[in-house]
Design a protein around this motif. Sequence first.
Motif, mmCIF file in Angstrom:
data_model
loop_
_atom_site.group_PDB
_atom_site.id
_atom_site.type_symbol
_atom_site.label_atom_id
_atom_site.label_comp_id
_atom_site.label_asym_id
_atom_site.label_seq_id
_atom_site.Cartn_x
_atom_site.Cartn_y
_atom_site.Cartn_z
ATOM 1 N N GLN A 79 5.431 3.753 9.785
ATOM 2 C CA GLN A 79 5.262 2.386 10.272
ATOM 3 C C GLN A 79 3.883 2.293 10.892
ATOM 4 O O GLN A 79 3.386 3.257 11.476
ATOM 5 C CB GLN A 79 6.324 2.044 11.311
ATOM 6 C CG GLN A 79 7.727 2.071 10.778
ATOM 7 C CD GLN A 79 8.754 1.832 11.868
ATOM 8 O OE1 GLN A 79 8.412 1.555 13.010
ATOM 9 N NE2 GLN A 79 10.014 1.948 11.531
ATOM 10 N N ASP A 80 3.268 1.134 10.767
ATOM 11 C CA ASP A 80 1.926 0.935 11.314
ATOM 12 C C ASP A 80 1.913 1.175 12.823
ATOM 13 O O ASP A 80 2.806 0.718 13.543
ATOM 14 C CB ASP A 80 1.443 -0.485 11.004
ATOM 15 C CG ASP A 80 -0.039 -0.656 11.254
ATOM 16 O OD1 ASP A 80 -0.798 0.322 11.109
ATOM 17 O OD2 ASP A 80 -0.452 -1.793 11.580
ATOM 18 N N ASP A 81 0.925 1.900 13.270
ATOM 19 C CA ASP A 81 0.683 2.207 14.687
ATOM 20 C C ASP A 81 1.761 3.082 15.320
ATOM 21 O O ASP A 81 1.861 3.151 16.547
ATOM 22 C CB ASP A 81 0.497 0.920 15.511
ATOM 23 C CG ASP A 81 -0.711 0.126 15.046
ATOM 24 O OD1 ASP A 81 -1.725 0.745 14.651
ATOM 25 O OD2 ASP A 81 -0.648 -1.119 15.066
ATOM 26 N N ARG A 107 0.834 -1.203 0.000
ATOM 27 C CA ARG A 107 0.000 0.000 0.000
ATOM 28 C C ARG A 107 0.867 1.250 0.000
ATOM 29 O O ARG A 107 0.595 2.201 -0.712
ATOM 30 C CB ARG A 107 -0.916 0.012 1.218
ATOM 31 C CG ARG A 107 -2.070 -0.932 1.113
ATOM 32 C CD ARG A 107 -2.967 -0.711 2.308
ATOM 33 N NE ARG A 107 -2.246 -0.889 3.543
ATOM 34 C CZ ARG A 107 -2.365 -1.916 4.355
ATOM 35 N NH1 ARG A 107 -3.188 -2.871 4.081
ATOM 36 N NH2 ARG A 107 -1.682 -1.989 5.460
ATOM 37 N N LYS A 108 1.905 1.251 0.828
ATOM 38 C CA LYS A 108 2.790 2.423 0.883
ATOM 39 C C LYS A 108 3.469 2.625 -0.461
ATOM 40 O O LYS A 108 3.545 3.730 -0.963
ATOM 41 C CB LYS A 108 3.842 2.268 1.984
ATOM 42 C CG LYS A 108 3.298 2.439 3.366
ATOM 43 C CD LYS A 108 4.396 2.595 4.363
ATOM 44 C CE LYS A 108 5.093 1.291 4.588
ATOM 45 N NZ LYS A 108 6.041 1.307 5.675
ATOM 46 N N ASP A 125 -1.901 4.823 11.067
ATOM 47 C CA ASP A 125 -2.421 3.469 10.912
ATOM 48 C C ASP A 125 -2.323 3.098 9.437
ATOM 49 O O ASP A 125 -2.758 3.874 8.571
ATOM 50 C CB ASP A 125 -3.874 3.398 11.388
ATOM 51 C CG ASP A 125 -4.453 2.002 11.257
ATOM 52 O OD1 ASP A 125 -3.753 1.023 11.565
ATOM 53 O OD2 ASP A 125 -5.620 1.896 10.812
ATOM 54 N N LEU A 126 -1.739 1.959 9.143
ATOM 55 C CA LEU A 126 -1.543 1.533 7.763
ATOM 56 C C LEU A 126 -2.399 0.327 7.398
ATOM 57 O O LEU A 126 -2.213 -0.271 6.337
ATOM 58 C CB LEU A 126 -0.057 1.206 7.519
ATOM 59 C CG LEU A 126 0.943 2.317 7.811
ATOM 60 C CD1 LEU A 126 2.369 1.826 7.584
ATOM 61 C CD2 LEU A 126 0.650 3.547 6.980
ATOM 62 N N ASP A 127 -3.350 -0.044 8.258
ATOM 63 C CA ASP A 127 -4.142 -1.245 8.017
ATOM 64 C C ASP A 127 -5.052 -1.139 6.801
ATOM 65 O O ASP A 127 -5.244 -2.111 6.074
ATOM 66 C CB ASP A 127 -4.981 -1.596 9.248
ATOM 67 C CG ASP A 127 -4.107 -2.036 10.422
ATOM 68 O OD1 ASP A 127 -2.974 -2.506 10.185
ATOM 69 O OD2 ASP A 127 -4.557 -1.896 11.574
ATOM 70 N N GLU A 128 -5.651 0.017 6.567
ATOM 71 C CA GLU A 128 -6.555 0.211 5.423
ATOM 72 C C GLU A 128 -6.194 1.527 4.745
ATOM 73 O O GLU A 128 -6.892 2.524 4.881
ATOM 74 C CB GLU A 128 -8.001 0.224 5.885
ATOM 75 C CG GLU A 128 -8.449 -1.111 6.447
ATOM 76 C CD GLU A 128 -9.896 -1.104 6.894
ATOM 77 O OE1 GLU A 128 -10.702 -0.352 6.322
ATOM 78 O OE2 GLU A 128 -10.206 -1.861 7.812
ATOM 79 N N VAL A 130 -3.487 4.742 4.355
ATOM 80 C CA VAL A 130 -2.720 5.500 5.347
ATOM 81 C C VAL A 130 -3.679 6.434 6.071
ATOM 82 O O VAL A 130 -4.357 7.248 5.446
ATOM 83 C CB VAL A 130 -1.583 6.311 4.686
ATOM 84 C CG1 VAL A 130 -0.803 7.093 5.729
ATOM 85 C CG2 VAL A 130 -0.649 5.382 3.900
#
Length: 156
Positions: A105-107, A3-4, A121-124, A126
């Motif tokens: 980075q996520d979280d 995604r990134k 948050d990178l889950d869904e 950015v």
Amino acid sequence: MFRKFALVAAVAATPAFAMSEKDIVETATEAGSFETLLAAASAAGLVDTLKGEGPFTVFAPTDEAFAALPEGTVDSLLLPENKDQLVSILTYHVVPGKVMSTDLQDDMTAATVQGGDVTIDLDEGVMVNDATVVTADIEAENGVIHVIDKVIMPAS
């Protein structure tokens, strides 16, 4: 991770967002979708700061993001007697240093100029707190702009 990369690749392929020799304010002005943010920065006395050396990372809400606030909110914030609150909200959208999407980075949390933290948050896609990054890595001479779809508010 994909995604990134996809987000960075999409932005890098857009010629309007190539590395700029303009500062953050000039870059935002040229984009044409940040009139409310720029008016608020002016009312808060932050324009000269955002034109300064930096580097700064700005999570920039669009005009549509400001329009989504409850009716009268923006007008109220622009009043001289609410300048401290406006400064607090706007500086909550700024992180010292130049943070590119590839640095995320996520979280992770990032300390804002306002003093509070934002959470990435990178889950869904950015996310910065509850705002979605719709365009990332718009480079300016003194930092970077990440366009968000919502005005994020510091804790009261």
